[in-house]
Design a protein around this motif. Structure first.
Motif, PDB file in Angstrom:
ATOM      1  N   GLU A  30     -33.707  -6.413  30.110  1.00 32.33           N
ATOM      2  CA  GLU A  30     -34.902  -7.003  30.715  1.00 32.33           C
ATOM      3  C   GLU A  30     -35.235  -8.388  30.160  1.00 32.33           C
ATOM      4  N   LYS A  31     -34.663  -8.751  29.011  1.00 27.32           N
ATOM      5  CA  LYS A  31     -34.870 -10.077  28.420  1.00 27.32           C
ATOM      6  C   LYS A  31     -33.695 -11.013  28.707  1.00 27.32           C
ATOM      7  N   ASP A  32     -32.824 -10.606  29.604  1.00 30.53           N
ATOM      8  CA  ASP A  32     -31.646 -11.363  30.019  1.00 30.53           C
ATOM      9  C   ASP A  32     -30.643 -11.581  28.878  1.00 30.53           C
ATOM     10  N   LYS A  33     -30.580 -10.625  27.958  1.00 28.21           N
ATOM     11  CA  LYS A  33     -29.605 -10.640  26.857  1.00 28.21           C
ATOM     12  C   LYS A  33     -28.534  -9.595  27.149  1.00 28.21           C
ATOM     13  N   MET A  34     -27.304  -9.872  26.758  1.00 33.48           N
ATOM     14  CA  MET A  34     -26.209  -8.911  26.954  1.00 33.48           C
ATOM     15  C   MET A  34     -26.361  -7.765  25.967  1.00 33.48           C
ATOM     16  N   ASN A  35     -27.162  -6.786  26.332  1.00 29.83           N
ATOM     17  CA  ASN A  35     -27.428  -5.647  25.468  1.00 29.83           C
ATOM     18  C   ASN A  35     -27.110  -4.302  26.102  1.00 29.83           C
ATOM     19  N   LEU A  36     -26.691  -4.287  27.367  1.00 28.06           N
ATOM     20  CA  LEU A  36     -26.427  -3.028  28.052  1.00 28.06           C
ATOM     21  C   LEU A  36     -24.938  -2.856  28.326  1.00 28.06           C
ATOM     22  N   ASN A  37     -24.473  -1.628  28.162  1.00 31.94           N
ATOM     23  CA  ASN A  37     -23.082  -1.342  28.508  1.00 31.94           C
ATOM     24  C   ASN A  37     -23.001  -0.872  29.963  1.00 31.94           C
ATOM     25  N   VAL A  38     -21.810  -0.634  30.448  1.00 31.73           N
ATOM     26  CA  VAL A  38     -21.618  -0.264  31.853  1.00 31.73           C
ATOM     27  C   VAL A  38     -22.349   1.026  32.199  1.00 31.73           C
ATOM     28  N   GLN A  39     -22.432   1.953  31.265  1.00 31.29           N
ATOM     29  CA  GLN A  39     -23.127   3.210  31.519  1.00 31.29           C
ATOM     30  C   GLN A  39     -24.627   2.977  31.654  1.00 31.29           C
ATOM     31  N   GLN A  40     -25.191   2.205  30.730  1.00 29.83           N
ATOM     32  CA  GLN A  40     -26.625   1.923  30.761  1.00 29.83           C
ATOM     33  C   GLN A  40     -27.015   1.131  32.001  1.00 29.83           C
ATOM     34  N   GLY A  91     -21.231 -14.331  36.325  1.00 31.36           N
ATOM     35  CA  GLY A  91     -21.519 -15.075  35.098  1.00 31.36           C
ATOM     36  C   GLY A  91     -20.908 -16.464  35.088  1.00 31.36           C
ATOM     37  N   PRO A  92     -19.653 -16.618  34.948  1.00 33.17           N
ATOM     38  CA  PRO A  92     -18.614 -15.598  34.780  1.00 33.17           C
ATOM     39  C   PRO A  92     -18.655 -14.967  33.386  1.00 33.17           C
ATOM     40  N   VAL A  93     -18.371 -13.688  33.354  1.00 29.70           N
ATOM     41  CA  VAL A  93     -18.301 -12.943  32.094  1.00 29.70           C
ATOM     42  C   VAL A  93     -16.965 -12.227  32.072  1.00 29.70           C
ATOM     43  N   THR A  94     -16.101 -12.603  31.112  1.00 32.67           N
ATOM     44  CA  THR A  94     -14.768 -12.025  30.965  1.00 32.67           C
ATOM     45  C   THR A  94     -14.482 -11.834  29.481  1.00 32.67           C
ATOM     46  N   PHE A  95     -13.979 -10.655  29.119  1.00 37.76           N
ATOM     47  CA  PHE A  95     -13.633 -10.387  27.716  1.00 37.76           C
ATOM     48  C   PHE A  95     -12.269  -9.731  27.618  1.00 37.76           C
ATOM     49  N   TRP A  96     -11.543 -10.096  26.570  1.00 38.40           N
ATOM     50  CA  TRP A  96     -10.234  -9.539  26.230  1.00 38.40           C
ATOM     51  C   TRP A  96     -10.473  -8.510  25.131  1.00 38.40           C
ATOM     52  N   LEU A  97     -10.215  -7.230  25.422  1.00 43.31           N
ATOM     53  CA  LEU A  97     -10.395  -6.176  24.428  1.00 43.31           C
ATOM     54  C   LEU A  97      -9.031  -5.656  23.997  1.00 43.31           C
ATOM     55  N   GLU A  98      -8.888  -5.463  22.705  1.00 44.38           N
ATOM     56  CA  GLU A  98      -7.656  -4.863  22.172  1.00 44.38           C
ATOM     57  C   GLU A  98      -8.024  -3.782  21.176  1.00 44.38           C
ATOM     58  N   VAL A  99      -7.210  -2.755  21.131  1.00 46.77           N
ATOM     59  CA  VAL A  99      -7.292  -1.746  20.084  1.00 46.77           C
ATOM     60  C   VAL A  99      -5.869  -1.411  19.673  1.00 46.77           C
ATOM     61  N   ALA A 100      -5.733  -0.967  18.457  1.00 52.10           N
ATOM     62  CA  ALA A 100      -4.398  -0.603  17.964  1.00 52.10           C
ATOM     63  C   ALA A 100      -4.412   0.827  17.481  1.00 52.10           C
ATOM     64  N   THR A 139     -11.243   3.651  25.491  1.00 45.98           N
ATOM     65  CA  THR A 139     -12.237   4.231  26.387  1.00 45.98           C
ATOM     66  C   THR A 139     -13.627   4.084  25.786  1.00 45.98           C
ATOM     67  N   HIS A 140     -13.748   4.415  24.502  1.00 42.70           N
ATOM     68  CA  HIS A 140     -15.041   4.273  23.831  1.00 42.70           C
ATOM     69  C   HIS A 140     -15.508   2.816  23.848  1.00 42.70           C
ATOM     70  N   LYS A 141     -14.611   1.914  23.503  1.00 42.23           N
ATOM     71  CA  LYS A 141     -14.970   0.495  23.448  1.00 42.23           C
ATOM     72  C   LYS A 141     -15.375  -0.014  24.831  1.00 42.23           C
ATOM     73  N   LEU A 142     -14.594   0.313  25.841  1.00 49.00           N
ATOM     74  CA  LEU A 142     -14.884  -0.131  27.203  1.00 49.00           C
ATOM     75  C   LEU A 142     -16.244   0.382  27.679  1.00 49.00           C
ATOM     76  N   LEU A 143     -16.509   1.648  27.470  1.00 49.69           N
ATOM     77  CA  LEU A 143     -17.750   2.242  27.972  1.00 49.69           C
ATOM     78  C   LEU A 143     -18.981   1.840  27.178  1.00 49.69           C
ATOM     79  N   HIS A 144     -18.788   1.315  25.972  1.00 50.33           N
ATOM     80  CA  HIS A 144     -19.927   0.947  25.130  1.00 50.33           C
ATOM     81  C   HIS A 144     -20.071  -0.558  24.893  1.00 50.33           C
ATOM     82  N   TYR A 145     -19.135  -1.346  25.395  1.00 55.09           N
ATOM     83  CA  TYR A 145     -19.169  -2.799  25.201  1.00 55.09           C
ATOM     84  C   TYR A 145     -20.329  -3.374  26.010  1.00 55.09           C
ATOM     85  N   ARG A 146     -21.198  -4.105  25.340  1.00 53.03           N
ATOM     86  CA  ARG A 146     -22.444  -4.565  25.964  1.00 53.03           C
ATOM     87  C   ARG A 146     -22.248  -5.923  26.648  1.00 53.03           C
ATOM     88  N   VAL A 147     -22.141  -5.884  27.980  1.00 56.47           N
ATOM     89  CA  VAL A 147     -21.908  -7.100  28.757  1.00 56.47           C
ATOM     90  C   VAL A 147     -22.906  -7.280  29.901  1.00 56.47           C
TER      91      VAL A 147
END
Length: 146
Positions: free
Chosen positions: A58-68, A137-146, A46-54
């Motif tokens: 304003e500079k067109d860089k992937m710096n914002l997460n879904v919340q931002q 994008g396409p923008v797709t990421f595989w996230l894993e946690v253990a 949950t933390h990773k998903l909500l904070h992952y910057r995709v």
């Protein structure tokens, strides 16, 4: 726990011709569980998903997460993500959490997301779902946690 997240301009899940979840700009997240997953795994993902910057800033860089980005979430249970595909020509699902466990974990994941962000739209565990989306994008990421 595995999440395949896709940045989208729209996403929708239908069951038997009825739309049960839809979003505009945000993330469509396919979610798979493994037998060792638990409350700690869910909290980490949950933390990773909500904070992952995709999302672009304003500079067109992937710096914002879904919340931002004030994005929406569509969470879709998908046990096939945890399949073992290393050998042969047919997937093995022995590495996927059993249905009863995975269903409870999905419910717990949805509840955890709700407490940390806002209520996501959701697919239906065990249903034959039709998922449609427009990947941005396409923008797709595989996230894993253990």
């Amino acid at each position: 726990m595995i999440c395949l997240l896709q940045r989208v301009t729209q996403g929708r899940v239908e069951v038997a011709g009825e739309t049960i979840g839809s979003i505009s700009t945000g993330l469509v997240v396919l979610v798979g569980f493994q037998p060792a997953d638990n409350a700690e795994t869910i909290a980490k993902m949950t933390h990773k998903l909500l904070h992952y910057r995709v999302f672009a800033d304003e500079k067109d860089k992937m710096n914002l997460n879904v919340q931002q980005a004030n994005g929406e979430l569509l969470l879709v249970p998908q046990f096939t993500l945890a399949a073992d595909t290393r050998s042969g020509l047919r997937p093995s699902f022995s590495s996927s959490a059993p249905p009863n466990q995975a269903s409870a974990l999905f419910d717990d994941f949805v509840a955890c997301v709700k407490t940390r962000y806002r209520s996501p739209q959701c697919g239906r565990f065990g249903a034959d779902m039709q998922v449609s989306l427009t990947n941005n994008g396409p923008v797709t990421f595989w996230l894993e946690v253990a």
